[in-house]
Each structure stands twice: as structure tokens, then as C-alpha cells.
Write a protein that holds these residues in place. Structure first.
Motif, short mmCIF file in Angstrom:
data_model
loop_
_atom_site.label_atom_id
_atom_site.label_comp_id
_atom_site.label_asym_id
_atom_site.label_seq_id
_atom_site.Cartn_x
_atom_site.Cartn_y
_atom_site.Cartn_z
N LEU A 1 34.51 2.16 12.34
CA LEU A 1 34.90 2.12 10.93
C LEU A 1 35.15 3.53 10.39
CD1 LEU A 1 32.39 -0.57 9.60
CD2 LEU A 1 34.87 -0.82 9.78
N VAL A 2 34.23 4.44 10.67
CA VAL A 2 34.37 5.83 10.18
C VAL A 2 35.55 6.51 10.87
CG1 VAL A 2 33.26 8.08 10.01
CG2 VAL A 2 31.93 6.00 9.62
N GLY A 3 35.69 6.31 12.18
CA GLY A 3 36.82 6.91 12.89
C GLY A 3 38.15 6.42 12.35
N ALA A 4 38.26 5.13 12.06
CA ALA A 4 39.50 4.57 11.52
C ALA A 4 39.83 5.16 10.16
CB ALA A 4 39.39 3.05 11.44
N GLU A 5 38.80 5.33 9.33
CA GLU A 5 39.05 5.91 8.01
C GLU A 5 39.50 7.36 8.12
OE1 GLU A 5 36.97 6.08 3.60
OE2 GLU A 5 35.70 5.82 5.37
N LYS A 6 38.96 8.08 9.09
CA LYS A 6 39.38 9.46 9.30
C LYS A 6 40.85 9.52 9.72
CE LYS A 6 34.89 11.50 10.50
NZ LYS A 6 34.95 12.70 9.62
N VAL A 7 41.25 8.62 10.62
CA VAL A 7 42.66 8.57 11.04
C VAL A 7 43.54 8.22 9.85
CG1 VAL A 7 44.33 7.33 12.46
CG2 VAL A 7 42.14 8.04 13.44
N LEU A 8 43.08 7.29 9.02
CA LEU A 8 43.83 6.91 7.83
C LEU A 8 44.02 8.10 6.89
CD1 LEU A 8 45.07 4.53 6.21
CD2 LEU A 8 42.82 4.20 5.16
N ASP A 9 43.04 9.00 6.87
CA ASP A 9 43.13 10.19 6.02
C ASP A 9 43.93 11.32 6.67
OD1 ASP A 9 41.65 8.95 4.08
OD2 ASP A 9 39.73 9.78 4.74
N GLY A 10 44.49 11.07 7.85
CA GLY A 10 45.35 12.06 8.50
C GLY A 10 44.67 12.94 9.52
N GLN A 11 43.42 12.66 9.85
CA GLN A 11 42.72 13.47 10.84
C GLN A 11 43.13 13.06 12.26
OE1 GLN A 11 38.50 14.22 10.23
NE2 GLN A 11 38.63 13.50 8.11
N ILE A 12 43.10 14.02 13.17
CA ILE A 12 43.50 13.80 14.56
C ILE A 12 42.26 13.50 15.39
CG2 ILE A 12 44.74 14.72 16.55
CD1 ILE A 12 46.43 14.49 14.01
N PRO A 13 42.23 12.32 16.05
CA PRO A 13 41.07 11.99 16.88
C PRO A 13 40.82 13.05 17.95
CG PRO A 13 42.49 10.08 16.63
CD PRO A 13 43.24 11.25 16.05
N HIS A 14 39.57 13.33 18.21
CA HIS A 14 39.10 14.29 19.21
C HIS A 14 39.27 15.74 18.75
CE1 HIS A 14 38.87 10.78 21.76
NE2 HIS A 14 40.16 10.59 21.69
N LYS A 15 40.32 16.02 17.99
CA LYS A 15 40.51 17.38 17.51
C LYS A 15 39.73 17.61 16.22
CE LYS A 15 43.99 20.67 15.88
NZ LYS A 15 45.44 20.89 15.59
N ASN A 16 39.98 16.77 15.21
CA ASN A 16 39.29 16.91 13.93
C ASN A 16 37.93 16.22 13.92
OD1 ASN A 16 42.53 16.46 12.59
ND2 ASN A 16 41.44 18.42 12.66
N PHE A 17 37.75 15.25 14.76
CA PHE A 17 36.45 14.59 14.86
C PHE A 17 36.25 14.08 16.29
CE2 PHE A 17 39.40 11.23 13.74
CZ PHE A 17 39.00 10.14 14.50
N SER A 18 35.00 14.15 16.73
CA SER A 18 34.68 13.72 18.08
C SER A 18 34.62 12.20 18.16
CB SER A 18 33.32 14.31 18.50
OG SER A 18 32.94 13.87 19.78
N SER A 19 35.10 11.64 19.27
CA SER A 19 35.07 10.19 19.46
C SER A 19 34.90 9.88 20.93
CB SER A 19 36.35 9.54 18.93
OG SER A 19 36.39 8.17 19.25
N GLU A 20 33.90 9.06 21.25
CA GLU A 20 33.69 8.68 22.65
C GLU A 20 34.67 7.61 23.10
OE1 GLU A 20 30.01 5.68 22.57
OE2 GLU A 20 29.78 7.39 21.21
#
Length: 514
Positions: free
Chosen positions: A36-55
């Protein structure tokens, strides 16, 4: 519309109705929140793994971000998506079994899948869409083996790539299994090298858009830490011993036994030059199931046995039908075999049936209610009082532009944090690590990195989880790395306690003039 298509549509509708209680499953503060949090970050324009860590790879959080954009950011949006995935997954199990056997036998596997998925539904879990795409890939590969058309190989490769984008490990296992079967068929002289070349080439081409996306966003270098290094550390620190054999633990023994039996049976069928489609199909499904067993082997709980369980449920009716045909059993012997099969799996699925009954009795079941008007994103679910109180405090004492941090009381020894707080409070994490994992975030290097992040982007508030659940693994060992704990205690002060949560606010620097 022909009768076959109409039957499948009716079956899908029945399946979806049966799975409706998924919408009312209890909120998961960790596993569900990670997505849920990862999806909201992507929705806000953040780049997975670069702007936030994701397993997890991009797939699940990317799809859910798109759904959030269309239908709104809420747990309801995610749960309806879960319902759709699980419904399609059960329908696929029916279709693949039906490819090998009769409609009646396929319905047995379908019912088994309904029971298993209903009890083991972990909301937003990327395993389900990954397995779904793997099963679609299997379906097209079966058609290739049957009709020798390379167009089916291309489709099989595309869906394997989609599976990788949701769970890179599981999709990778499936790709190895398909490749192995194609090589085996070439060695046996039943096909050329062309299908294998097409499969590999199609997979590479289908992967290019995502690879280019990460290259263009300078994020490719972060993938190693998140998708390779972090899972290896988690395997070491969060593994659980294999359960002893009891009535309740039968799935941990029955389903691995099914896929192993499938592998042995397929070899015997191939040696005796029996039906090539059936033999290679059983071999393919069995290999995938054996690879999937790795999930249950390192962390032996219900969440991690799901892949091999679903593969076993898919394979078991096929093996039963093949056995009956192999020994040319008469109609009464066949019926006895089916009855014994059903009884055996009824015993195996005893615990799932009990769990389903408990869930329906402790949740709203099929009834949708507005029980949390103060929490718009999850207003239809009962939420723990301590979560509601903590979220209310955060909303009252911070603005949407403020960063917060959701951690644990002791960052040198913990199991997990509860990132659901970020999602419900609608506040972003001050660190790129909104999810904490023992063995990684208990190291001095990572804690120093997080402290530097806090200095550059100070969180207005820190919520610390005081609960610790001891497990039989390395997460129970105190690393004695207190860098993050010392920083929080030096720069923040305790303002309140809500159940298992402590809320610490940043200290106000008082300048005294003389």
C-alpha cells in the motif's frame, strides 16, 4: 457465445462471489502495508528502489498505483483487486486441469483452490498475481506442446516476464523450469532448438521496457540491494524451522509430496513413451512446484507454502486422472479412487476449513459496513484502537507536508515495523526505508545512512513499536547497534503511548539570549 465460454463466465462469477469476504479480511500492519505504501509512493512520482527501498519488483506496487489513480487511494481499491486476482487464479486452475482431464475432475481442483485461497488470502501479496501469470504461461506452453505452434511460446514467455515483475524469484524459477522442459524435448528429439530460442528472445524483448525505465531513471544500481542482497539476508535472519508432521501441518508434507510424485511420474511416462503432452505438462508443473518449495523450506509458515500448495492443487487431480487411465481402472474402481482422493484432501484441508469458519465469524463476512468514518482509506474495516489513536495523534500534530518515521523501540533487535501507519496517516517516510528488516537495518552502515537522512530531512514525529515477537531465527539476537536508537532518544521526546506504540516528537531547540 458458445457453451464452453458461458460455463467459464458462470464459474468466474461464482468464484468471485465466494471470494467476496476477502474485502473484509483484517488489515495487515506489515505485509499488506508494504505494498500500500509503495503504491502510494509510485503514485506520487517516486521511483521504486531509487527513492524508496522495496523487496518486491515494480509489478504489484505499479499496478496498484494505477488503480489508486483511477479509483482512489483506499484499502477497498486494493481488496477488489485482490478479489479479481484470486478469482482468475482459481479459474486458471480449473482450465489447466480441464486441459488434461474431464470437467468433473477439474471442478474438484477448482473447489480445492477455493478452500485454500479463501483461508490463505494475504491482502496485496504479490505471490498471487505472480502465480497467476505463471499458470497462464503454463497454459500457453501446453498448447505449444500439443499443437507445435511457436506463437504460444511467445505468449508463454511474455507471461513469465510479467510474473517476474511481480515476484522475480518465482518468475525466475518458472523461466528455468520452462527452459529445462524445452531443452529436454530437444534432447529427446521431439522438437528443434527454435522454440527455446524464441522463448528466450521473447522474454528479453518483453523485459526491455522495464529495464529501460530503470536505466533512464538511474535506478538500475539499486536493484541489487533490494532484489538480491536483501532477500538473501532475510533468508538468513527470518527463516523458520520446518514444522513437525501433524494433522494441522499436513499441507507442508502433502503438497511437496505431490509435486515430487509428479516429477517421478512424468519421467516414467516419458521413458515408456506415453502421451507427450501429458508427460511434459506434468513435468513442467512438477518442476515449478519443486522450485516453489524453496519458499516453504526457508520460512515454513502458511504464507510461504502458498506457491507449492497451489501447484500441488493444480497437479493432484491431473495425477489422479493419469493414474486411473494408466492402470485402465473400470468405472467402479475409478469412483473409489476419486472418493479416496477427496477424503484424503478433505483431511489435508481441515485447518483451512476451520480458519475460513473463524474468519467468517470474526469479520463482517459478506456484509459491507462503514465502521471507521474517521479513517477514509479504510472505513470499511475494524482497526485496532491503538492504531486509530496513534493515527489521530499524528494527523492532529503534523501536516501533510511533514515527514514522519515509523520504527521500533529497539533497532538492534526486532522482527518488523508497521508501515500501515504511513498509509493511514497520509504522511511520507523521512527515510527511503519505510520497511524495516532484521539483519539489514540492524547494521551500523544502514543505521548511519538513516541518521544522515534524518539530519537532511528531519521527521517531525517518530512512532516506535514496542512489541517484539521472538522467533526461532537470528532476528532474536541483539546486534547491540544503537546508532538509530541513540539519535532518536537524543533528538526526540516521548509525548504519548497508545497500546504498543510510543510517539516521540522532535525536541524544540530553545535559544537563550544573555
Amino acid at each position: 457465445m458458445n457453451k464452453k465460454s458461458l460455463f467459464l463466465i458462470i464459474l468466474l462469477i461464482i468464484t468471485a462471489i465466494y471470494y467476496l469476504p476477502i474485502i473484509n479480511l483484517p488489515l495487515s500492519p506489515y505485509d499488506e502495508a508494504v505494498i500500500l505504501v509503495g503504491a502510494e509512493k509510485v503514485l506520487d512520482g517516486q521511483i521504486p528502489h531509487k527513492n524508496f527501498s522495496s523487496e518486491y519488483p515494480l509489478g504489484q506496487i505499479g499496478v496498484l498505483a494505477a488503480l489508486f489513480k483511477v479509483f482512489g487511494v483506499s484499502v477497498m481499491t486494493e481488496r477488489v483487486y485482490d478479489l479479481a486476482i484470486n478469482s482468475l487464479l482459481s479459474l486458471l486452475i480449473f482450465m489447466i486441469i480441464r486441459f488434461f482431464t474431464s470437467t468433473g475432475t477439474a471442478l474438484i481442483g477448482w473447489v480445492m483452490s477455493l478452500i485454500w485461497l479463501q483461508h490463505s488470502s494475504y491482502p496485496a501479496y504479490p505471490v498471487y498475481p505472480s502465480v497467476m501469470f505463471i499458470f497462464i504461461s503454463i497454459y500457453f506452453m501446453l498448447f505449444h506442446i500439443k499443437k507445435q505452434k511457436n506463437s504460444y511460446v511467445i505468449l508463454s514467455a511474455i507471461f513469465i516476464v510479467l510474473a517476474i515483475f511481480f515476484r522475480h524469484d518465482m518468475g525466475g524459477y518458472a523461466a528455468i523450469a520452462v527452459t529445462s522442459v524445452l531443452i529436454f524435448r530437444r534432447i529427446m528429439g521431439v522438437q528443434s532448438w527454435t522454440p527455446l530460442v524464441i522463448f528466450i528472445a521473447s522474454g528479453i524483448i518483453a523485459s526491455l521496457p522495464v529495464i529501460i525505465y530503470f536505466i533512464m531513471n538511474s535506478a538500475l544500481g539499486y536493484l541489487y540491494n533490494d532484489l538480491i542482497l536483501l532477500p538473501l539476508i532475510m533468508t538468513k535472519y527470518m527463516g523458520l524451522p520446518y514444522p513437525s508432521i501433524t494433522r494441522w501441518n499436513l499441507p507442508f508434507y502433502v503438497f511437496p509430496a505431490v509435486v515430487l510424485t509428479g516429477a517421478i511420474s512424468s519421467v516414467l511416462l516419458i521413458v515408456r513413451k506415453k502421451d507427450d503432452v501429458v508427460a511434459c505438462g506434468i513435468l513442467l508443473i512438477s518442476l515449478i512446484g519443486i522450485f516453489f518449495f524453496n519458499q516453504a523450506r526457508w520460512r515454513s509458515d502458511m504464507a510461504h507454502i502458498i506457491p507449492v500448495a497451489l501447484t500441488g492443487i493444480l497437479l493432484a487431480p491431473v495425477l489422479l486422472d493419469t493414474l486411473i487411465k494408466r492402470f485402465s481402472l473400470n468405472i467402479w474402481s475409478s469412483r473409489i479412487a476419486y472418493v479416496l482422493f477427496i477424503l484424503f484432501f478433505c483431511i489435508t484441508l481441515t485447518k483451512p476449513l476451520v480458519v475460513i469458519k473463524q474468519l467468517l465469524s470474526t469479520t463482517n463476512g459478506y456484509v459491507l459496513k462503514n465502521v471507521n468514518p474517521d479513517l477514509e482509506r479504510v472505513n470499511h474495516l475494524n482497526v485496532r484502537e491503538d492504531i486509530r489513536d496513534a493515527v489521530a495523534y499524528i494527523k492532529k500534530n503534523t501536516s501533510k507536508n511533514d515527514y514522519i518515521y515509523v520504527g521500533v523501540k529497539n533497532h538492534d533487535r526486532f522482527n518488523w515495523n508497521e508501515p500501515i501507519i504511513y498509509f493511514l496517516s497520509e504522511r511520507d517516510c523521512a527515510s527511503r526505508y519505510h520497511v524495516l528488516n532484521p539483519g539489514f537495518h540492524t547494521t551500523s552502515i544502514v543505521q548511519e545512512e538513516m541518521v544522515n537522512e534524518f539530519k537532511n530531512r528531519p521527521p517531525r514525529l517518530a512512532l516506535l513499536l514496542t512489541r517484539f515477537q521472538s522467533e526461532a531465527n537470528l532476528s532474536s539476537i541483539d546486534t547491540k547497534i544503537d546508532i538509530l536508537d541513540n539519535y532518536i532518544s537524543s533528538n526526540y521526546e516521548l509525548k504519548g503511548t497508545y497500546g504498543f506504540y510510543e510517539i516521540w516528537m522532535k525536541k524544540i531547540l530553545v535559544i537563550t539570549s544573555y
